[in-house]
Design an enzyme around this catalytic site. Structure first.
Site, PDB file in Angstrom:
ATOM      1  N   ASP A  56       1.178  -0.861  -0.061  1.00  0.00           N
ATOM      2  CA  ASP A  56       0.033   0.153   0.198  1.00  0.00           C
ATOM      3  C   ASP A  56       1.090   1.341   0.192  1.00  0.00           C
ATOM      4  O   ASP A  56       1.774   1.313   0.733  1.00  0.00           O
ATOM      5  CB  ASP A  56      -1.324   0.141   1.617  1.00  0.00           C
ATOM      6  N   THR A  92      -6.992   4.046  -1.740  1.00  0.00           N
ATOM      7  CA  THR A  92      -6.728   2.295  -1.304  1.00  0.00           C
ATOM      8  C   THR A  92      -7.916   1.396  -1.643  1.00  0.00           C
ATOM      9  O   THR A  92      -7.658   1.209  -2.501  1.00  0.00           O
ATOM     10  CB  THR A  92      -6.617   2.279   0.408  1.00  0.00           C
ATOM     11  N   TYR A 177      -9.769  -8.882   7.338  1.00  0.00           N
ATOM     12  CA  TYR A 177      -8.307  -8.639   7.742  1.00  0.00           C
ATOM     13  C   TYR A 177      -7.724  -8.533   8.573  1.00  0.00           C
ATOM     14  O   TYR A 177      -8.908  -7.733   9.623  1.00  0.00           O
ATOM     15  CB  TYR A 177      -8.462  -7.195   6.588  1.00  0.00           C
ATOM     16  N   ASP A 213       2.661   2.648   3.559  1.00  0.00           N
ATOM     17  CA  ASP A 213       0.858   3.877   3.193  1.00  0.00           C
ATOM     18  C   ASP A 213       1.226   4.504   4.424  1.00  0.00           C
ATOM     19  O   ASP A 213       1.450   5.767   4.576  1.00  0.00           O
ATOM     20  CB  ASP A 213      -0.027   3.061   3.257  1.00  0.00           C
ATOM     21  N   HIS A 217       2.190   8.813   4.828  1.00  0.00           N
ATOM     22  CA  HIS A 217       0.981   9.673   5.927  1.00  0.00           C
ATOM     23  C   HIS A 217       1.658  10.142   7.111  1.00  0.00           C
ATOM     24  O   HIS A 217       1.070  11.587   7.079  1.00  0.00           O
ATOM     25  CB  HIS A 217      -0.807   8.970   6.752  1.00  0.00           C
ATOM     26  N   ASP A 258      -1.009   0.301  -4.742  1.00  0.00           N
ATOM     27  CA  ASP A 258      -2.570   1.264  -5.363  1.00  0.00           C
ATOM     28  C   ASP A 258      -2.607   2.184  -5.243  1.00  0.00           C
ATOM     29  O   ASP A 258      -2.897   2.851  -6.243  1.00  0.00           O
ATOM     30  CB  ASP A 258      -3.569   0.894  -3.788  1.00  0.00           C
ATOM     31  N   HIS A 259      -1.927   3.172  -4.757  1.00  0.00           N
ATOM     32  CA  HIS A 259      -1.558   4.746  -5.551  1.00  0.00           C
ATOM     33  C   HIS A 259      -0.279   5.403  -4.678  1.00  0.00           C
ATOM     34  O   HIS A 259       0.644   4.619  -3.806  1.00  0.00           O
ATOM     35  CB  HIS A 259      -2.729   5.394  -4.658  1.00  0.00           C
ATOM     36  N   HIS A 361      -2.464  10.954  -0.158  1.00  0.00           N
ATOM     37  CA  HIS A 361      -2.887  10.871  -1.889  1.00  0.00           C
ATOM     38  C   HIS A 361      -4.269  11.223  -2.285  1.00  0.00           C
ATOM     39  O   HIS A 361      -4.795  11.357  -1.286  1.00  0.00           O
ATOM     40  CB  HIS A 361      -2.219   9.523  -1.974  1.00  0.00           C
TER      41      HIS A 361
END
Length: 424
Positions: A56, A92, A177, A213, A217, A258-259, A361
């Site tokens: 991620d 995401t 998850y 990710d 952040h 994903d990004h 993002h």
């Protein structure tokens, strides 16, 4: 009385804290779900193997920027793209599900991490487990569903949509998850799956890692903490490939994200426009996009006109007028989940009534290169020492389906020919 945006934001914070407190009291379920009835058909037992890995927020340049040595070496023996272009919005849940279905977010229905469904009159959120596990929210045919429909077993070590019965189908093996399942245990589980007898062995496996990710952040893409997260991911992928190697199987690896991630202007955020009356409008998301749903259609144009007059550092669109290259306009909105009015900030600005975080993002990928993701692939199906230009992430789906010998049964946005030349 007209609610203010500040009051609304305060209520959201209280609700989030309440949900968090409740989550701490809920036992974490780390049970593997297994359908003991499913078996590979004899024909599918002869097919190749693919592990689709996502890290991620692994920006397109992170591997070289932070010297992810294992990934760089693995990709030298396979394929690496200049970047992979995420679908809009570059967040995401929409993009993981786009990779899994070959559909743009407005076509598969996950139009944001959080959004409002006018028909259901409910909000979907990636933190709402009841919604995440409800197959009615998901369009398209994910790769694991496509495989299972054609008598090929699949397994999910986490992926958006894999906890739900999409088209009434789940993969033979999957987990809900949970970060409580440590990475070494996840790798061991993949090895165990690939060590099963042929009739019970999955040929398509997903594997998800939540970094870098979180680090991006919290600290921004230039931080030492993000560099450490990238190197941690690099180590995880190496351990995974080494574990798989012991099975002796000819496994293909597809490593994606994903990004990307970018730094934003923390000192001058865009305040949420006071013209938005929360008695009249629902605002399920903000930050790098403000999505405005009208309770009464008659209120759309007056608000749009007022916002157009006062907009600074952001664009205002009616849903019908969102730029075509985003695939996010009224004509794309197959499940009627996109807002009636969309506000798009100009990078590096974000919407916030307080000082925003460091890394973000969600911006338009064709305007902000930092949104671009990573693509690498290696294994017996792929050419070696191959570099390719940037491409859209919808094209992953037909490539994996081709490797696995699966027939694509639905119309998709991805095109097989885009990645055809990277396969042997």
């Amino acid at each position: 009385m007209k609610k203010t945006i500040i009051q609304y934001s305060f209520l959201l914070v209280l609700l989030a804290l309440s949900n968090w407190a409740g989550a701490q009291q809920t036992p974490v379920d780390t049970t593997q779900r297994v359908n003991k009835q499913n078996k590979n058909s004899v024909a599918q037992q002869q097919k190749p193997y693919v592990i689709l890995i996502s890290a991620d927020g692994f920006r397109y340049d992170y591997a070289e920027k932070y010297q992810a040595t294992h990934l760089l070496e693995l990709s030298k023996n396979g394929v690496q793209s200049a970047s992979m272009i995420p679908s809009y919005p570059s967040v995401t849940f929409p993009n993981h599900y786009t990779i899994a279905t070959g559909l743009y977010p407005a076509h598969h229905g996950l139009v944001n991490n959080t959004f409002y469904d006018k028909v259901k009159k409910e909000k979907y959120s990636m933190s709402a487990k009841d919604k995440v596990r409800d197959g009615s929210w998901y369009g398209g045919t994910p790769l694991w569903v496509l495989a299972e429909q054609q008598n090929m077993l699949a397994a999910n070590m986490f992926w958006v949509g894999s906890e739900a019965a999409v088209k009434n189908v789940r993969s033979t093996y999957y987990y809900d998850y949970s970060e409580q399942i440590k990475v070494d245990q996840r790798i061991q589980t993949v090895k165990e799956w690939l060590s099963l007898p042929e009739e019970r062995r999955p040929h398509f496996i997903t594997f998800y890692v939540s970094e870098p990710d979180h680090a991006g952040h919290s600290y921004g893409p230039e931080a030492k903490e993000t560099e450490r997260a990238v190197k941690m991911v690099d180590s995880v992928i190496f351990k995974l490939t080494e574990a798989v190697k012991t099975t002796g199987l000819p496994v293909n690896f597809v490593f994606v994200s994903d990004h990307g991630m970018t730094s934003v202007d923390r000192e001058n955020p865009i305040p949420m426009p006071t013209a938005i009356d929360l008695e009249k409008f629902i605002v399920p998301s903000s930050g790098t996009m403000v999505d405005i749903q009208a309770k009464d259609k008659a209120d759309i144009l007056p608000l749009y006109n007022e916002l157009k007059k006062t907009a600074k550092d952001y664009d205002v669109y009616l849903k019908a007028d969102v730029p075509a290259e985003l695939h996010y306009s009224a004509k794309d909105d197959r499940m009627d989940r996109i807002g009636d009015i969309i506000l798009l900030p100009h990078w590096p600005k974000v919407f916030s009534n307080r000082k925003p975080g460091v890394g973000y993002h969600g911006f338009e990928p064709l305007k902000v290169k930092d949104m671009h993701a990573t693509f690498m692939a290696w294994g017996p199906a792929f050419k070696k020492n191959t570099k390719i230009p940037s491409f859209e992430n919808v094209n992953i789906y037909p490539m994996i389906a081709q490797i696995l010998g699966l027939k694509i049964t639905d119309e998709i946005d991805g095109k097989k020919e885009v990645l055809q030349n990277i396969l042997k």
